[in-house]
Design an enzyme around this catalytic site. Structure first.
Site, PDB file in Angstrom:
ATOM      1  N   HIS A 180       0.817  -1.225   0.000  1.00  0.00           N
ATOM      2  CA  HIS A 180       0.000   0.000   0.000  1.00  0.00           C
ATOM      3  C   HIS A 180       0.842   1.263   0.000  1.00  0.00           C
ATOM      4  CE1 HIS A 180      -3.549  -2.522   1.768  1.00  0.00           C
ATOM      5  NE2 HIS A 180      -3.350  -2.744   0.483  1.00  0.00           N
ATOM      6  N   ILE A 222       1.116  -8.759  19.549  1.00  0.00           N
ATOM      7  CA  ILE A 222       2.133  -9.349  18.650  1.00  0.00           C
ATOM      8  C   ILE A 222       3.531  -9.282  19.265  1.00  0.00           C
ATOM      9  CG2 ILE A 222       3.347  -8.953  16.460  1.00  0.00           C
ATOM     10  CD1 ILE A 222       0.583  -8.104  15.338  1.00  0.00           C
ATOM     11  N   SER A 226      -3.554  -8.227  11.117  1.00  0.00           N
ATOM     12  CA  SER A 226      -4.411  -7.772  10.023  1.00  0.00           C
ATOM     13  C   SER A 226      -5.789  -8.425  10.159  1.00  0.00           C
ATOM     14  CB  SER A 226      -3.820  -8.136   8.655  1.00  0.00           C
ATOM     15  OG  SER A 226      -4.723  -7.716   7.623  1.00  0.00           O
TER      16      SER A 226
HETATM   17  N1  APR Z   1      -1.416  -7.404  18.540  1.00  0.00           N
HETATM   18  C1  APR Z   1      -2.184  -8.243  17.797  1.00  0.00           C
HETATM   19  N2  APR Z   1      -3.206  -7.823  17.004  1.00  0.00           N
HETATM   20  C2  APR Z   1      -3.461  -6.498  16.980  1.00  0.00           C
HETATM   21  C3  APR Z   1      -2.709  -5.561  17.730  1.00  0.00           C
HETATM   22  C4  APR Z   1      -1.649  -6.070  18.540  1.00  0.00           C
HETATM   23  N3  APR Z   1      -0.879  -5.266  19.287  1.00  0.00           N
HETATM   24  N4  APR Z   1      -3.229  -4.322  17.491  1.00  0.00           N
HETATM   25  C5  APR Z   1      -4.264  -4.484  16.637  1.00  0.00           C
HETATM   26  N5  APR Z   1      -4.403  -5.783  16.328  1.00  0.00           N
HETATM   27  C6  APR Z   1      -5.347  -6.387  15.373  1.00  0.00           C
HETATM   28  C7  APR Z   1      -6.748  -5.839  15.445  1.00  0.00           C
HETATM   29  O1  APR Z   1      -7.547  -6.638  16.299  1.00  0.00           O
HETATM   30  C8  APR Z   1      -7.226  -5.918  13.983  1.00  0.00           C
HETATM   31  O2  APR Z   1      -7.982  -7.108  13.749  1.00  0.00           O
HETATM   32  O3  APR Z   1      -4.859  -6.020  14.100  1.00  0.00           O
HETATM   33  C9  APR Z   1      -5.938  -5.989  13.162  1.00  0.00           C
HETATM   34  C10 APR Z   1      -5.747  -4.776  12.278  1.00  0.00           C
HETATM   35  O4  APR Z   1      -6.748  -4.826  11.278  1.00  0.00           O
HETATM   36  P1  APR Z   1      -7.089  -3.498  10.456  1.00  0.00           P
HETATM   37  O5  APR Z   1      -7.227  -2.364  11.408  1.00  0.00           O
HETATM   38  O6  APR Z   1      -8.223  -3.839   9.536  1.00  0.00           O
HETATM   39  O7  APR Z   1      -5.772  -3.205   9.615  1.00  0.00           O
HETATM   40  P2  APR Z   1      -5.311  -3.893   8.257  1.00  0.00           P
HETATM   41  O8  APR Z   1      -5.776  -5.320   8.185  1.00  0.00           O
HETATM   42  O9  APR Z   1      -3.873  -3.643   8.131  1.00  0.00           O
HETATM   43  O10 APR Z   1      -6.112  -3.032   7.153  1.00  0.00           O
HETATM   44  C11 APR Z   1      -5.816  -3.288   5.804  1.00  0.00           C
HETATM   45  O11 APR Z   1      -7.119  -1.356   5.175  1.00  0.00           O
HETATM   46  O12 APR Z   1      -7.742   0.862   5.349  1.00  0.00           O
HETATM   47  C12 APR Z   1      -6.929  -0.025   4.700  1.00  0.00           C
HETATM   48  O13 APR Z   1      -4.948   0.652   3.661  1.00  0.00           O
HETATM   49  C13 APR Z   1      -5.488   0.332   4.906  1.00  0.00           C
HETATM   50  O14 APR Z   1      -3.594  -1.190   4.854  1.00  0.00           O
HETATM   51  C14 APR Z   1      -4.864  -0.959   5.445  1.00  0.00           C
HETATM   52  C15 APR Z   1      -5.878  -2.009   5.029  1.00  0.00           C
END
Ligand code: APR
Length: 235
Positions: free
Chosen positions: A114, A225, A181
């Site tokens: 991204h 994590i 994610s």
């Molecule tokens: N340890 C483990 N899991 C975690 C932690 C942590 N410290 N912090 C957050 N999470 C988990 C959350 O529970 C969530 O399910 O990480 C996940 C993050 O998911 P999203 O917020 O949806 O992020 P992501 O999957 O990277 O989003 C994908 O969406 O908006 C677009 O471009 C943006 O790259 C991004 C894409």
């Protein structure tokens, strides 16, 4: 079990999302009650349309995110992954994150699906700038065009080189570990499926349930994590 799989695997690929950087201080997008998209509409501020028709909100949103990635940095989890690359335990990282923290921690083979908030480019002539300029409110290129962060906005295509590298790595992997994610955004969320179809074991490390838990060989849910990686890294 994961520790053993990491030791035995020949080609381990790590796939990270915004949950990889929350312990650095950055918000994620969909965490219950605190993710960015819980309070903001991404189509209004993180889309190509917003850049042209909602410029002030677009700039305010991305200026804050650029400040964040310049104020914070990699945490112990990023450093452990960089160490594992040096030890040959991890072959590459595919990331949806735009903070540059994997590279700052020392990881070399990183596919930024991204893009990155560390750079800006001109909408008109493509000239690249350091994102520091976004903080100094200098949003115009020397050619007069609008400067924008070099991230992939909703509705835009992913960078070809990163996508192709990620595809090749997913296909080569025999262990594919997803960290932080929700796996809710295409086409990024197809890589665990491609790895699975190529015979890889799939592991998902995430605080909450993800959209792909059903294809995982192991799900480590509920833990931070950083803690999981520190535990896996302990002798
Ligand atoms: N340890 C483990 N899991 C975690 C932690 C942590 N410290 N912090 C957050 N999470 C988990 C959350 O529970 C969530 O399910 O990480 C996940 C993050 O998911 P999203 O917020 O949806 O992020 P992501 O999957 O990277 O989003 C994908 O969406 O908006 C677009 O471009 C943006 O790259 C991004 C894409």
């Amino acid at each position: 079990m994961l520790k053993k799989w990491i030791d035995e695997a020949k080609h381990t690929v790590v796939f990270t999302g915004a949950g990889m950087s929350t312990e650095s201080g950055l918000p994620d997008f969909r965490s219950a009650n605190k993710g960015l998209w819980q309070s903001k509409d991404p189509s209004r501020i993180a889309s190509a349309d917003a850049l042209n028709n909602n410029v002030s909100e677009f700039i305010a949103f991305y200026r804050e995110r650029v400040q964040g990635v310049r104020e914070y940095g990699p945490h112990k989890g990023h450093h452990i992954l960089a160490e594992w690359e040096k030890q040959g335990k991890v072959q590459s990282i595919i990331t949806q994150n735009v903070d540059g923290f994997h590279q700052q921690a020392g990881s070399r083979k990183v596919a930024e699906l991204h893009g990155t908030l560390q750079k800006l480019h001109c909408q008109a002539c493509g000239k690249v700038y350091d994102s520091e300029d976004y903080i100094n409110q200098d949003y115009h290129c020397s050619c007069g065009g609008i400067l924008r962060p070099s991230v992939v906005l909703f509705g835009e295509t992913l960078p070809e080189e990163a996508f192709d590298f990620a595809m090749s790595e997913a296909r080569k992997s025999d262990l594919f570990i997803v960290m932080g994610s929700s796996l809710s955004v295409t086409p990024a969320n197809q890589f665990p499926i491609i790895a699975k179809d190529s015979g890889a074991k799939i592991v998902i490390i995430n605080k909450e349930q993800t959209e792909m838990d059903h294809i995982a060989d192991q799900v480590i849910q509920g833990n931070e994590i950083g803690e999981v990686l520190a535990e896996l890294n302990s002798p």
